[in-house]
Design a protein around this motif. Structure first.
Motif, PDB file in Angstrom:
ATOM      1  N   ASP A  64     -72.863   7.270  19.952  1.00 35.57           N
ATOM      2  CA  ASP A  64     -73.725   5.824  19.825  1.00 35.57           C
ATOM      3  C   ASP A  64     -73.452   5.215  18.507  1.00 35.57           C
ATOM      4  OD1 ASP A  64     -73.443   5.467  22.383  1.00 35.57           O
ATOM      5  OD2 ASP A  64     -76.107   6.451  22.057  1.00 35.57           O
ATOM      6  N   ILE A  65     -72.296   4.170  18.253  1.00 34.41           N
ATOM      7  CA  ILE A  65     -72.951   3.650  16.978  1.00 34.41           C
ATOM      8  C   ILE A  65     -73.758   1.598  17.417  1.00 34.41           C
ATOM      9  CG2 ILE A  65     -71.984   2.377  15.054  1.00 34.41           C
ATOM     10  CD1 ILE A  65     -69.458   4.772  15.274  1.00 34.41           C
ATOM     11  N   TYR A  66     -75.164   1.922  16.244  1.00 35.99           N
ATOM     12  CA  TYR A  66     -75.762   0.597  16.189  1.00 35.99           C
ATOM     13  C   TYR A  66     -74.722  -0.271  14.576  1.00 35.99           C
ATOM     14  CZ  TYR A  66     -78.272   2.745  20.137  1.00 35.99           C
ATOM     15  OH  TYR A  66     -78.534   3.664  21.656  1.00 35.99           O
ATOM     16  N   ILE A  67     -75.214  -0.952  14.534  1.00 38.10           N
ATOM     17  CA  ILE A  67     -74.905  -2.114  13.903  1.00 38.10           C
ATOM     18  C   ILE A  67     -76.344  -3.091  13.762  1.00 38.10           C
ATOM     19  CG2 ILE A  67     -73.993  -3.920  11.935  1.00 38.10           C
ATOM     20  CD1 ILE A  67     -71.524  -2.273  12.935  1.00 38.10           C
ATOM     21  N   GLY A  68     -77.158  -3.476  12.539  1.00 36.94           N
ATOM     22  CA  GLY A  68     -79.071  -3.074  13.491  1.00 36.94           C
ATOM     23  C   GLY A  68     -78.819  -3.045  14.520  1.00 36.94           C
ATOM     24  N   ASN A  69     -79.668  -3.214  14.803  1.00 36.16           N
ATOM     25  CA  ASN A  69     -80.235  -2.824  16.806  1.00 36.16           C
ATOM     26  C   ASN A  69     -79.105  -3.488  17.961  1.00 36.16           C
ATOM     27  OD1 ASN A  69     -83.050  -2.721  15.707  1.00 36.16           O
ATOM     28  ND2 ASN A  69     -83.278  -4.597  15.821  1.00 36.16           N
ATOM     29  N   ARG A  70     -77.676  -2.885  17.148  1.00 39.07           N
ATOM     30  CA  ARG A  70     -77.050  -3.898  18.252  1.00 39.07           C
ATOM     31  C   ARG A  70     -76.256  -2.819  18.522  1.00 39.07           C
ATOM     32  NH1 ARG A  70     -71.779  -8.153  18.494  1.00 39.07           N
ATOM     33  NH2 ARG A  70     -72.144  -6.975  15.996  1.00 39.07           N
ATOM     34  N   LEU A  71     -75.257  -1.963  19.611  1.00 35.13           N
ATOM     35  CA  LEU A  71     -74.768  -1.064  20.840  1.00 35.13           C
ATOM     36  C   LEU A  71     -73.524  -1.847  20.207  1.00 35.13           C
ATOM     37  CD1 LEU A  71     -74.382   1.666  20.950  1.00 35.13           C
ATOM     38  CD2 LEU A  71     -74.685   0.958  23.207  1.00 35.13           C
ATOM     39  N   VAL A  72     -72.703  -1.031  18.988  1.00 30.69           N
ATOM     40  CA  VAL A  72     -71.521  -1.609  19.566  1.00 30.69           C
ATOM     41  C   VAL A  72     -70.424  -1.353  19.526  1.00 30.69           C
ATOM     42  CG1 VAL A  72     -72.368  -2.797  16.919  1.00 30.69           C
ATOM     43  CG2 VAL A  72     -71.184  -0.402  16.482  1.00 30.69           C
TER      44      VAL A  72
END
Length: 367
Positions: A64-72
């Protein structure tokens, strides 16, 4: 701005000849909010693939990759709130600089007045106000790079991504642009992920550095720690110019036996290496920790050798001295005040307080 998190990220490719190739293997780390983090390593190590996965230009095989708290993982690149600066500038030749800067915002249906305000702000930050009505063909390499950075700034993204942006510039301009990028980061307070193969660039720009090799993360640390406490021989040899010297040796008590020379290990270091007593090791020492006795106040009692030099390189303020210990070439970096001439024997002092020892099988630094 935002942090970026990799959780168990794996990226695999299919190669016709090699079969399955692991480009990034189980990456787990967090890029802090507003941090300037640099990926560095040789070609094919996985650094650009890591960047492209953040951008959404490559899809990870797993993890998984997150930017901020969002899973992208499934978010389209244009919706990830990132801006990318490429190696080749990627400017539209038929557009003016003003049009190039505003192109991405126009695609997002941003109001014309807002676009003009953002272009004006970016131009002021980069001191390119006088270039706005020119075409890319009228600009130098450094100016084109500023425009590419400006196009990212107008987007005001959560994360800036730089893919070897200075590699097409000459050496002098690269130094200038490194300073400008560092100052720009402080001014914007942005989260920056930067990819380079140049370890000098990495050490200059990075608040922290991710060193990669063959898809594996070798170490993540601040520049000083990478240099002084490398995890392994790869990091020790990749970070530093000239790189760390490596010599095969055997540790016996406080004696370090190499091919032709014996060195004495400082007493305070012996507990650190006690479990390798009587074993083969790899002796590592930085070129600047091998100095000419001529520049010391007095000749040390130990760890002085008199090798015959192979080559002396004059670099203005410094000299690089090349010689052999056994079959291994060793480099010393000394002040030009040493006034070494020719290839005659010279007395060199090895400062073993600064040495590192490595396990010859695992290549890990011995702690």
């Amino acid at each position: 701005m935002a942090e970026v998190k990799f959780v168990n990220v794996v990226k695999e490719f299919e190669d016709e000849k090699k079969g399955k190739v692991v480009a990034v293997n189980n990456a787990n780390f967090t890029i802090r909010d507003r941090e300037f983090l640099v990926f560095v390593g040789p070609s094919g190590c996985g650094k650009t693939t890591s960047l492209r996965m953040v951008a959404g230009l490559e899809r990870q095989t797993s993890g998984d990759i997150y930017i901020g708290n969002r899973l992208v993982n499934k978010v389209h690149p244009k919706d990830r709130d990132i801006a990318m600066v490429f190696q080749d500038y990627a400017l539209y030749p038929h557009m003016t600089i003003r049009e190039n800067l505003g192109f991405g915002l126009r695609n997002l249906k941003t109001p014309k007045k807002v676009i003009e305000e953002k272009i004006k702000e970016a131009a002021a930050i980069l001191s390119i106000e006088n270039l706005l009505d020119r075409k890319p063909r009228e600009l130098s390499g450094g100016q084109k790079q500023r425009i590419a950075v400006g196009r990212a700034i107008v987007r005001n993204p959560s994360v800036f991504l730089f893919d070897e942006p200075l590699s097409n510039l000459d050496a002098k301009l690269r130094v200038q642009m490194r300073v400008e990028l560092s100052e720009l980061h402080k001014r914007l307070g942005a989260t920056v992920i930067y990819v380079t193969h140049d370890q000098v660039e990495a050490m200059t720009l990075g608040e922290r550095i991710v060193v990669m090799n063959e898809g594996e993360i070798q170490q993540i640390a601040v520049p000083e720690e990478l240099y002084e406490q490398p995890n392994n021989m790869f990091v020790a040899g990749f970070i530093g110019s000239p790189p760390m010297n490596f010599v095969k040796a055997r540790l016996d008590g406080n004696q370090l036996y190499t091919a032709g020379y014996t060195f004495t290990v400082p007493g305070h270091l012996l507990p650190k290496y006690s479990r390798y007593d009587g074993k083969e090791v790899v002796f590592g020492i930085r070129p600047e920790d091998i100095v000419t006795v001529h520049l010391l106040n007095s000749e040390p009692e130990r760890n002085v050798i008199s090798p015959t030099l192979k080559v002396v390189e004059h670099l203005g303020a410094e000299l690089l001295l090349y010689f052999n210990i056994g079959d291994e070439q060793v480099t010393s970096r000394v002040s030009a005040d040493a006034k070494v001439k020719g290839l005659t024997p010279v007395k060199l002092y090895f400062n073993l307080d600064k040495m590192q020892l490595f396990d010859p099988e695992t290549q890990e630094r011995i702690n």
